[in-house]
Write a protein that holds these residues in place. Sequence first.
Motif, PDB file in Angstrom:
ATOM      1  N   VAL A   1      56.730  18.370 -33.443  1.00 18.05           N
ATOM      2  CA  VAL A   1      57.939  17.595 -33.752  1.00 18.05           C
ATOM      3  C   VAL A   1      58.567  17.065 -32.460  1.00 18.05           C
ATOM      4  O   VAL A   1      58.584  17.773 -31.436  1.00 18.05           O
ATOM      5  N   THR A   2      59.100  15.863 -32.518  1.00 12.76           N
ATOM      6  CA  THR A   2      59.893  15.327 -31.399  1.00 12.76           C
ATOM      7  C   THR A   2      61.036  16.302 -31.089  1.00 12.76           C
ATOM      8  O   THR A   2      61.764  16.708 -32.009  1.00 12.76           O
TER       9      THR A   2
ATOM     10  N   ASP B   1      58.502  16.610 -26.049  1.00 12.31           N
ATOM     11  CA  ASP B   1      58.991  15.282 -25.678  1.00 12.31           C
ATOM     12  C   ASP B   1      57.882  14.292 -26.062  1.00 12.31           C
ATOM     13  O   ASP B   1      56.938  14.064 -25.308  1.00 12.31           O
ATOM     14  N   SER B   2      58.007  13.733 -27.262  1.00 12.22           N
ATOM     15  CA  SER B   2      56.910  12.893 -27.780  1.00 12.22           C
ATOM     16  C   SER B   2      56.916  11.499 -27.162  1.00 12.22           C
ATOM     17  O   SER B   2      56.052  10.682 -27.472  1.00 12.22           O
ATOM     18  N   SER B   3      57.900  11.222 -26.264  1.00  7.04           N
ATOM     19  CA  SER B   3      57.858   9.926 -25.575  1.00  7.04           C
ATOM     20  C   SER B   3      56.666   9.889 -24.609  1.00  7.04           C
ATOM     21  O   SER B   3      56.278   8.823 -24.153  1.00  7.04           O
ATOM     22  N   HIS B   4      56.110  11.070 -24.304  1.00  8.47           N
ATOM     23  CA  HIS B   4      54.827  11.134 -23.592  1.00  8.47           C
ATOM     24  C   HIS B   4      53.797  11.636 -24.597  1.00  8.47           C
ATOM     25  O   HIS B   4      53.811  12.818 -24.974  1.00  8.47           O
ATOM     26  N   SER B   5      52.918  10.737 -25.046  1.00  9.01           N
ATOM     27  CA  SER B   5      51.988  11.085 -26.133  1.00  9.01           C
ATOM     28  C   SER B   5      51.111  12.272 -25.777  1.00  9.01           C
ATOM     29  O   SER B   5      50.707  13.029 -26.661  1.00  9.01           O
TER      30      SER B   5
ATOM     31  N   LEU C   1      69.508  20.630 -23.797  1.00  7.32           N
ATOM     32  CA  LEU C   1      69.366  20.069 -22.443  1.00  7.32           C
ATOM     33  C   LEU C   1      67.919  19.670 -22.186  1.00  7.32           C
ATOM     34  O   LEU C   1      67.636  18.598 -21.643  1.00  7.32           O
ATOM     35  N   LYS C   2      66.995  20.546 -22.604  1.00 11.67           N
ATOM     36  CA  LYS C   2      65.566  20.262 -22.412  1.00 11.67           C
ATOM     37  C   LYS C   2      65.181  18.963 -23.133  1.00 11.67           C
ATOM     38  O   LYS C   2      64.344  18.199 -22.674  1.00 11.67           O
ATOM     39  N   ALA C   3      65.824  18.715 -24.255  1.00 13.85           N
ATOM     40  CA  ALA C   3      65.516  17.515 -25.047  1.00 13.85           C
ATOM     41  C   ALA C   3      66.290  16.286 -24.544  1.00 13.85           C
ATOM     42  O   ALA C   3      66.157  15.200 -25.101  1.00 13.85           O
TER      43      ALA C   3
END
Length: 402
Positions: free
Chosen positions: A107-108, A134-138, A362-364
């Motif tokens: 999950v994102t 962090d799904s912005s990096h596949s 914060l991590k997200a």
Amino acid sequence: MDDVRLAGPHTRIIHGGQQEDPHTGAVSTPIYQSSTFAFTDADEGAARFGGAPGCKYTRLGNPTVAALERNVALLEYGCGALGAASGMAAINTVYLALLGQGAHVVVTDCVYGPSRTVLETEYARFGVEATFVDSSHSDNVARALRPNTSLVFVESPANPTLKLTDIARCADIAHGAGALLAVDNTFASPYLQNPLQLGADVVVHSMTKFINGHTDVVAGMIVARDEEVLERLRAVHVNFGGTMDPHQAWLVLRGIKTLGLRMERAQANARALAYFLQRHAAVQWVNYPGLVDHPQHDLMRQQMRGPGAIVTFGVRGGLEAGRRVINGVRLATLAVSLGGIETLIEHPASMTHAGVPAQERLKAGITDDLVRIAVGCEDYDDLEHDLGQALEAASPEMAART
Ligand code: LCS
């Protein structure tokens, strides 16, 4: 028009899946406010329960709800759709249908707070494992896959970080591992992004937001690319019971007609406001995928038709200064939710995402100073004036300069 699917975006929104009422010619779909539907005889009742077309019982299907389902399915290029009582009801149907006991979901990490919390609290009780990345990096999605991964669930743009996920790439990654890809498309709406066309299997919407657009309904929708998945979802949805009510459907049918018009105007306001904030001395940072220096601007252009109408920013002076801005606006409304005709402003860390533990937040990327503004359709000058006066009053640095 022969095939409305081939028409332009506004025509598709207004006419997609719609027809005059066959009984009366009513142009506005009537509200079929009935829980049940009479059969002419026992054979007809049995046939309908056996799969023949026709109404049976509103939780299993209702003509007003069906008109909205046809419309959104067409806008998302799906084979069909399922109306839901809320965005969370739609998301829970997807989780319940596509995650078995002991299954794993990727999950994102910065999804809407409850989309994450429900996995960590309720689904965990049934042995479902969730990995938040962090799904912005596949590559992070690929690395998180396990043999028991049956679902990848991404939100793009994500709430409230506006991080984008490369949907086509994630579809390949999920499919390569035998998993399905579901995308929460709430922030973009079908007007700006169509995940099924990029390879996703399922789309969910909180229609409470842009699709309805008038801050008067809570509703959701699930759209599937193929029949097999749709029927798996339907079987769970109707028994789980988070289905849509006909009056709710009618209000959303009314709201969705102007989706394109509202989205264009709100987006133009958001773009101008992002530039204004970027230039403002009291503002520390601005996040809006429409800014050319946004790190994912190219991906936005690749998979979306526009950056949308949500802007986030941090004020010099951090959390306290941000709180003063939120308290200082006079035109924008201090409230959660987004996608309405009126501008709403909120503080995710203490409101929409308060349920996510501080460290995980914060991590997200959901920092304590992050202010989210869901830009509406007011006159731009009025919005700029409102935010300008709130910023000037809120920032000690600005006060020192004047
Ligand atoms: N998905 C996203 C991306 C959302 O932003 C929300 C609600 C939901 C799903 C859930 O939809 P609902 O059940 O409320 O219809 N987001 C909210 C927000 O940012 N503020 O208040 C609600």
